[in-house]
Design a protein around this motif. Structure first.
Motif, short mmCIF file in Angstrom:
data_model
loop_
_atom_site.label_atom_id
_atom_site.label_comp_id
_atom_site.label_asym_id
_atom_site.label_seq_id
_atom_site.Cartn_x
_atom_site.Cartn_y
_atom_site.Cartn_z
N ALA A 77 -2.67 12.90 3.25
CA ALA A 77 -4.36 13.07 3.82
C ALA A 77 -5.20 14.31 3.78
CB ALA A 77 -5.37 12.24 5.40
N ASP A 132 1.59 -0.18 -5.54
CA ASP A 132 0.36 -0.25 -5.00
C ASP A 132 -0.64 -1.30 -5.03
OD1 ASP A 132 -2.34 1.66 -3.21
OD2 ASP A 132 -2.96 0.08 -4.59
N THR A 186 5.25 3.81 2.95
CA THR A 186 4.87 2.82 1.83
C THR A 186 4.24 1.21 3.32
OG1 THR A 186 6.90 1.28 1.81
CG2 THR A 186 6.23 2.54 0.30
N LYS A 214 3.23 11.09 -1.51
CA LYS A 214 3.37 10.52 -1.47
C LYS A 214 4.24 9.99 0.25
CE LYS A 214 6.68 5.81 -1.89
NZ LYS A 214 7.36 5.02 -2.14
N ARG A 215 3.32 9.57 1.10
CA ARG A 215 4.23 9.64 2.86
C ARG A 215 4.66 8.18 2.83
NH1 ARG A 215 2.80 12.40 7.18
NH2 ARG A 215 5.40 13.34 7.09
N THR A 274 0.94 -1.38 -0.12
CA THR A 274 0.12 -0.01 -0.12
C THR A 274 0.59 1.29 -0.66
OG1 THR A 274 -0.52 -0.02 2.39
CG2 THR A 274 -1.84 -0.67 1.31
N SER A 297 0.66 4.98 1.64
CA SER A 297 0.18 6.02 2.01
C SER A 297 0.15 7.57 1.59
CB SER A 297 0.46 5.99 3.95
OG SER A 297 0.23 4.55 4.41
N THR A 298 -0.88 8.09 1.22
CA THR A 298 -0.16 9.87 1.25
C THR A 298 -0.95 10.56 2.17
OG1 THR A 298 -2.51 9.54 0.17
CG2 THR A 298 -1.05 8.75 -1.25
#
Length: 777
Positions: free
Chosen positions: A386, A464, A425, A422-423, A381, A383-384
């Motif tokens: 928010a 992803d 994974t 993107k921050r 996954t 993570s971006t």
């Protein structure tokens, strides 16, 4: 450092290259040099994925790195060393001088030194026989996104570090522009070079590089690649048939046999999906959900009886077998197999396997043992940033630069811009991707450790998992509390949950009243239901739903469960329909399958019903193309004739469908007309009439509501055989001036004689003279 060297007994400078010294701690402090790698062909994609995987696993020292033991790249030194370093590469990139504006501002470099460095690189490249390519050094696309990068420069990363460009106390905040430069901007950046050299690195060399890259390179192969297990097809078919005869007897009902044959053919060919809709999965104990239509089954003599009026077999009342007198068991939840594969076998959903949370890790390991560690990866996954986090970043940015009063609109504008970056994974909580053993993993994706954790037990897909959803098998091996709780209750009470009747009135009453629990009067509970401890139904929100809907059947509970998931599915939506009393739970669309099942029962083509369901599920709504398909089976003559004619035609078709002998004679078009008739009758019941086609007002494809007249006008396409061109010609001609006669209509449009005859028969041409010629006598 010296104490560490003393412990390792390192005394000579040459011993610093000893592997004992090159520890992970030292590697993590190396910054390295950025390189750009292009894949020139499809094989290069696999090689690139392998390089990325190595950097993110074996080369993960703080950040992903690739070791270069042979060549030492240096930012300074002799031209000979620079030429030697360049020989490793296919081409050399030079960034625009503006990329170093911050170094100039901080006094580390001068513009002249940067220009001289570029000239030196170009000269060394020529001696090394390498092309130089000018690049934008872009981190974003357009110039107006510069401030968005500034926000991230002033934002700490997940490790707590600020961006490499950030300097505390830097009041001027001079950062390089890093957008995609146009040709004109690149020419301006490299104006210090002579014109031929500038054109060479900006135009000629990039085009030469592009020509080396083969066309039609794809990041992913097309098609579905599933793992194979030797002999599994024959074993599956054997187990399914054995279990089918155990449950349904030596001569199973024809519906059971046809469903099993249909599923086995589709599954063995190769696909996957939601196993709750598969009878094969039920027969081999993968799922406890029986997808057949509601039915009675005698466990003694295998007597079977379908009950079309029931939505779920769990709602069938207790009854005795008419054949042997034994107790009948109600089962079946009427789930089409097409939910599993789609009507064309082209659906690729996931397989969800729910285990006790205590057993989940063992289930994962079993999959890895079955398919091999080199073929199994956790679904990755990404993570971006928010929405709420983005607002925090922007507010922090303005605080750090000393701006206290900023308009909310400006904060919102920047926050929207920094969302989605993107921050880090991670990995799906239960998803496992299976790569067939005959294929290299690098054909599909690179891999990495989740969140760069080198101690992680699994490697994850670098992409992803949604990106490779349609290419590889994904098993969702999820951990749930419910199986754990059921086992604990079994141990505590001695009651096997498998032996509890599906149709138990006291259990069912818990969802509308707590009476069956016999609460003490002084217990202090003010509950309207007995569902407070039931998974999925015990939250405040769902218990309020239960008190408002008062479900009476198992199928009602399924509907409540569907309505309780998702934003504004129940609140501000379906709830008002139920509370106002205009609809019951049974009337609502509570989950995606309801759409397909309803449309099929109303005569819509099953394949179209499935596609409509999928489009609605994906948020696309019902496309115009599906709306128009109904016009192909529109019965304008009957509907324009009014309620009595519609009811008579509808009754004729339904009576034929109810007769086994006549059913085969009913055409698909007639089946499809049933839903058209019902919609028309519903409109009439609400005070609207379905009118005739109006030459002056009807549209090409759209039904036109006229509220002031309580009328709905059908489009021209409601007539069989009247195409787009004819409808468009009528609308275009009437826009210029009204039609005065049949001749005028025929001359100014593309309408045929057949259409004119139909128009006249249906009364559409009332009021038009036959000819435009005036008669004097």
């Amino acid at each position: 450092m010296l104490s560490q060297l003393a412990e390792l007994e390192i005394k000579m400078l040459s011993e610093l290259c000893d592997s004992r010294v090159l520890t992970e701690q030292l590697y993590s402090k190396l910054f390295g040099h950025p390189i750009t790698v292009y894949a020139s062909n499809q094989q290069g994609i696999s090689a690139l994925y392998e390089v990325i995987s190595l950097a993110h696993t074996a080369g993960l020292y703080g950040t992903p790195k690739l070791a270069r033991n042979v060549l030492n790249l240096a930012s300074s030194g002799t031209t000979e060393r620079l030429i030697k370093a360049m020989k490793f590469y296919d081409f050399i990139m030079v960034a625009p001088p503006s990329a170093f504006i911050h170094e100039i501002e901080r006094g580390n470099l001068t513009l002249g030194e940067i220009h001289e460095s570029v000239r030196r690189i170009i000269s060394a490249a020529e001696q090394a026989g390498k092309n130089v390519v000018a690049c934008s050094n872009a981190y974003y696309v357009t110039k107006d996104q510069h401030q968005l990068r500034e926000v991230y420069i002033h934002t700490k990363n997940l490790g707590g570090r600020l961006h490499r460009l950030y300097r505390s106390g830097d009041i001027k905040r001079v950062y390089p522009q890093a957008h995609m430069l146009s040709n004109e901007e690149l020419l301006h950046e490299f104006r210090f070079l002579d014109a031929p050299t500038a054109n060479q690195i900006i135009f000629t060399n990039p085009l030469a590089l592009a020509e080396k890259i083969q066309p039609k390179i794809t990041a992913l192969p097309t098609g579905l690649f599933t793992p194979s297990i030797e002999g599994v097809e024959a074993k599956l078919e054997q187990q399914v048939n054995l279990r089918m005869h155990e449950i349904y007897g030596t001569s199973p009902h024809v519906s059971v046999r046809e469903r099993v044959t249909k599923e086995l053919k589709a599954i063995i060919v190769g696909s996957r999906g939601s196993v709750g809709s598969s009878l094969v999965a039920y027969l081999i104990n993968i799922t406890e959900v029986n997808p057949l239509a509601a039915h009675y089954l005698c466990t003694s003599c295998s007597y079977m009886e379908f009950v079309p009026s029931a939505d779920s077999g769990f709602d069938l009342p207790n009854s005795n077998c008419p054949s042997c007198g034994g107790m009948l068991v109600g089962d079946g939840h009427d789930i089409p197999f097409e939910t599993f594969l789609g009507f064309e076998g082209n659906k690729v959903p996931d397989i969800d396997l729910n285990f006790s949370g205590e057993y989940q890790a063992r289930a994962h390991e079993f999959i890895r043992e079955l398919f091999g560690a080199e073929s199994t990866f956790r679904a990755g996954t990404i993570s971006t940033t928010a929405e709420k986090t983005a607002f925090g970043f922007v507010k922090n940015y303005f605080e750090m630069i000393g701006k206290d009063s900023v308009r909310d609109a400006e904060i919102e504008r920047l926050a929207k811009g920094v969302q989605g970056v993107k921050r880090t994974t991670g990995q799906h909580p239960g998803g496992v991707i299976i790569v067939p053993k005959e294929h290299s993993v690098f054909k599909f994706f690179p891999y990495n450790f989740p969140a760069d954790d080198k101690k992680a037990a699994w490697k994850t897909t670098h992409f992803d998992f949604e990106a490779i959803h349609d290419n590889l098998l994904k098993l969702d091996i999820l951990g749930h509390d419910d199986p754990t709780a059921l086992r604990a209750l079994h141990a505590l009470t001695g009651v096997d949950p498998k032996n509890i009747p599906n149709h138990d009135e006291q259990v069912m009453s818990l969802f509308s009243s707590p009476a069956a629990l016999a609460y003490r009067p002084d217990g202090g509970l003010n509950e309207k239901t007995g569902a407070i401890g039931i998974p999925e139904f015990g939250t405040d929100f769902v218990r309020r739903m239960l008190s408002e809907t008062k479900p009476k059947t198992f199928s009602d509970l399924i509907r409540v469960s569907g309505l309780s998931h998702g934003t504004d599915v129940w609140t501000n939506n379906a709830r008002s329909l139920v509370i106002e009393g205009s609809m019951s739970l049974k009337d609502l669309i509570c989950c995606r399958d309801d759409i397909m099942v309803y449309l099929i029962k109303k005569g819509v083509d099953p394949a179209k019903a499935f596609l409509i369901m999928e489009d609605v599920r994906k948020g696309k709504g019902v496309s115009e193309s599906y709306r128009n398909t109904r016009a192909d089976i529109f019965d304008l003559e009957t509907i324009a004739s009014g309620q009595v004619a519609i009811q008579a035609k509808r009754s004729s078709i339904t009576s034929q469908l109810a007769d086994p002998q006549q059913k085969r004679l009913v055409k698909e078009k007639e089946k499809g007309l049933l839903i058209i008739y019902e919609v028309a009758l519903e409109a009439i019941a609400r005070g609207y009439a379905i009118g005739n086609i109006d030459l002056l007002r009807s549209q090409a494809h759209t039904y036109l509501p006229l509220p002031q007249e309580n009328l709905i006008l059908p489009p021209f396409s409601a007539l069989d055989g009247l195409g787009d061109a004819v409808a468009a010609s009528i609308i275009a001609a009437r826009t210029i001036r009204p039609f005065i006669s049949l001749d005028d209509l025929a001359q100014r449009t593309n309408i045929s004689k057949t259409h004119l005859a139909t128009f006249e028969r249906l009364g559409i041409l009332k009021g038009l003279e036959k000819s435009s010629q005036l008669s004097l006598f």
